[in-house]
Write a protein that holds these residues in place. Structure first.
Motif, PDB file in Angstrom:
ATOM      1  N   CYS A  70       0.849  -1.189   0.000  1.00 31.26           N
ATOM      2  CA  CYS A  70       0.000   0.000   0.000  1.00 31.26           C
ATOM      3  C   CYS A  70       0.889   1.245   0.000  1.00 31.26           C
ATOM      4  N   SER A  71       0.615   2.163  -0.911  1.00 36.17           N
ATOM      5  CA  SER A  71       1.409   3.386  -1.013  1.00 36.17           C
ATOM      6  C   SER A  71       0.817   4.514  -0.172  1.00 36.17           C
ATOM      7  N   SER A  72      -0.269   4.217   0.530  1.00 37.38           N
ATOM      8  CA  SER A  72      -0.938   5.229   1.341  1.00 37.38           C
ATOM      9  C   SER A  72      -1.379   4.634   2.666  1.00 37.38           C
ATOM     10  N   ILE A  73      -1.671   5.526   3.602  1.00 31.88           N
ATOM     11  CA  ILE A  73      -2.354   5.110   4.820  1.00 31.88           C
ATOM     12  C   ILE A  73      -3.719   5.785   4.798  1.00 31.88           C
ATOM     13  N   PHE A  74      -4.679   5.152   5.426  1.00 33.08           N
ATOM     14  CA  PHE A  74      -6.016   5.719   5.539  1.00 33.08           C
ATOM     15  C   PHE A  74      -6.250   6.026   7.011  1.00 33.08           C
ATOM     16  N   VAL A  75      -6.726   7.233   7.280  1.00 38.95           N
ATOM     17  CA  VAL A  75      -6.891   7.698   8.653  1.00 38.95           C
ATOM     18  C   VAL A  75      -8.332   8.130   8.896  1.00 38.95           C
ATOM     19  N   GLU A  76      -8.639   8.360  10.167  1.00 42.35           N
ATOM     20  CA  GLU A  76      -9.930   8.923  10.546  1.00 42.35           C
ATOM     21  C   GLU A  76      -9.935  10.405  10.180  1.00 42.35           C
ATOM     22  N   PRO A  77     -11.108  10.993   9.952  1.00 49.25           N
ATOM     23  CA  PRO A  77     -11.131  12.444   9.711  1.00 49.25           C
ATOM     24  C   PRO A  77     -10.663  13.182  10.957  1.00 49.25           C
ATOM     25  N   MET A  78      -9.860  14.228  10.762  1.00 51.30           N
ATOM     26  CA  MET A  78      -9.305  14.973  11.894  1.00 51.30           C
ATOM     27  C   MET A  78      -9.614  16.456  11.761  1.00 51.30           C
ATOM     28  N   LYS A  79      -9.597  17.145  12.899  1.00 51.55           N
ATOM     29  CA  LYS A  79      -9.965  18.561  12.914  1.00 51.55           C
ATOM     30  C   LYS A  79      -9.052  19.430  12.075  1.00 51.55           C
ATOM     31  N   TRP A  80      -7.793  19.077  11.925  1.00 52.24           N
ATOM     32  CA  TRP A  80      -6.870  19.919  11.155  1.00 52.24           C
ATOM     33  C   TRP A  80      -7.152  19.865   9.658  1.00 52.24           C
ATOM     34  N   MET A  81      -7.944  18.917   9.213  1.00 50.48           N
ATOM     35  CA  MET A  81      -8.294  18.798   7.794  1.00 50.48           C
ATOM     36  C   MET A  81      -9.387  19.830   7.482  1.00 50.48           C
ATOM     37  N   LEU A 109      -1.055  16.388   0.900  1.00 49.12           N
ATOM     38  CA  LEU A 109      -0.717  15.139   1.570  1.00 49.12           C
ATOM     39  C   LEU A 109      -1.523  13.956   1.060  1.00 49.12           C
ATOM     40  N   GLY A 110      -2.681  14.224   0.476  1.00 50.47           N
ATOM     41  CA  GLY A 110      -3.523  13.134   0.009  1.00 50.47           C
ATOM     42  C   GLY A 110      -4.882  13.632  -0.437  1.00 50.47           C
ATOM     43  N   ASN A 165     -14.094   2.871   2.771  1.00 50.54           N
ATOM     44  CA  ASN A 165     -15.236   3.767   2.765  1.00 50.54           C
ATOM     45  C   ASN A 165     -15.570   4.204   4.184  1.00 50.54           C
ATOM     46  N   PRO A 166     -15.615   5.455   4.516  1.00 47.19           N
ATOM     47  CA  PRO A 166     -15.115   6.630   3.811  1.00 47.19           C
ATOM     48  C   PRO A 166     -13.590   6.606   3.792  1.00 47.19           C
ATOM     49  N   ALA A 167     -13.000   7.355   2.882  1.00 43.71           N
ATOM     50  CA  ALA A 167     -11.553   7.290   2.693  1.00 43.71           C
ATOM     51  C   ALA A 167     -10.894   8.642   2.933  1.00 43.71           C
ATOM     52  N   PHE A 168      -9.943   8.649   3.859  1.00 41.51           N
ATOM     53  CA  PHE A 168      -9.093   9.810   4.126  1.00 41.51           C
ATOM     54  C   PHE A 168      -7.671   9.317   3.927  1.00 41.51           C
ATOM     55  N   GLN A 169      -7.179   9.486   2.707  1.00 43.98           N
ATOM     56  CA  GLN A 169      -5.940   8.869   2.249  1.00 43.98           C
ATOM     57  C   GLN A 169      -4.778   9.859   2.365  1.00 43.98           C
ATOM     58  N   LEU A 170      -3.715   9.425   3.045  1.00 46.10           N
ATOM     59  CA  LEU A 170      -2.472  10.199   3.119  1.00 46.10           C
ATOM     60  C   LEU A 170      -1.391   9.384   2.420  1.00 46.10           C
ATOM     61  N   HIS A 171      -0.722   9.985   1.450  1.00 51.12           N
ATOM     62  CA  HIS A 171       0.301   9.277   0.675  1.00 51.12           C
ATOM     63  C   HIS A 171       1.584   9.138   1.501  1.00 51.12           C
ATOM     64  N   LYS A 172       2.104   7.921   1.585  1.00 55.96           N
ATOM     65  CA  LYS A 172       3.324   7.661   2.352  1.00 55.96           C
ATOM     66  C   LYS A 172       4.514   8.438   1.803  1.00 55.96           C
ATOM     67  N   SER A 173       4.519   8.712   0.501  1.00 54.37           N
ATOM     68  CA  SER A 173       5.628   9.463  -0.097  1.00 54.37           C
ATOM     69  C   SER A 173       5.667  10.918   0.369  1.00 54.37           C
ATOM     70  N   ARG A 174       4.581  11.406   0.933  1.00 55.36           N
ATOM     71  CA  ARG A 174       4.516  12.790   1.422  1.00 55.36           C
ATOM     72  C   ARG A 174       4.669  12.875   2.938  1.00 55.36           C
ATOM     73  N   LEU A 175       4.871  11.712   3.571  1.00 57.02           N
ATOM     74  CA  LEU A 175       4.952  11.658   5.037  1.00 57.02           C
ATOM     75  C   LEU A 175       6.270  11.038   5.489  1.00 57.02           C
ATOM     76  N   ASP A 176       6.687  11.420   6.692  1.00 54.12           N
ATOM     77  CA  ASP A 176       7.785  10.754   7.389  1.00 54.12           C
ATOM     78  C   ASP A 176       7.171   9.930   8.500  1.00 54.12           C
ATOM     79  N   GLU A 177       7.551   8.652   8.579  1.00 51.86           N
ATOM     80  CA  GLU A 177       7.081   7.784   9.646  1.00 51.86           C
ATOM     81  C   GLU A 177       8.116   7.809  10.754  1.00 51.86           C
ATOM     82  N   CYS A 178       7.724   8.274  11.938  1.00 54.28           N
ATOM     83  CA  CYS A 178       8.655   8.422  13.056  1.00 54.28           C
ATOM     84  C   CYS A 178       8.269   7.471  14.179  1.00 54.28           C
TER      85      CYS A 178
END
Length: 126
Positions: A62-73, A94-95, A111-124
């Protein structure tokens, strides 16, 4: 007097994972907000025109992660049905999100999809 048995208590806490914007290093998600999904059947799940040369090879990672909707979006808070997700700090893309859902590159439908591309993120790992 006998010492308490701590063998069933883990002394090594599980390392926490956070995801940061690659451009400005702002924290955008943590492992607790990631929505897990079962990998799909790969290329066989896509429309004919969206398939690569060999649809029967192994499913890609998978080239992305899917997250819950967040307030900063911000666009989610504005009531959009689908749009791009931008970093709150630097406005880097970011996605994407879509309340109707979208397909991961592994073939799974989220479904629903909140996709963040791993290529745009650093995993720490903390």
């Amino acid at each position: 007097m006998e010492a308490p048995n701590n063998s069933d208590v883990s002394t090594d806490p599980k390392p926490q994972v956070i995801y940061r914007c690659k451009k400005c290093r702002r924290i955008v998600a943590s492992a607790e907000q990631v929505v897990p999904h079962e990998p799909g059947e790969g290329q066989k799940c896509f429309k004919w025109k969206k398939r690569s040369d060999n649809p029967y090879k192994e499913s890609p990672q998978c080239s992305s992660i899917f997250v819950e909707p967040m307030k900063w979006m911000e666009v989610v808070e504005e009531g959009s049905v689908q749009d791009k997700i931008q970093c709150l700090g630097c406005k880097a893309r970011l996605g994407n999100f879509n309340w109707a859902g979208m397909q991961c590159n592994c073939g799974a439908w989220i479904n629903p999809a909140f996709q963040l591309h791993k290529s745009r993120l650093d995993e720490c790992h903390l």
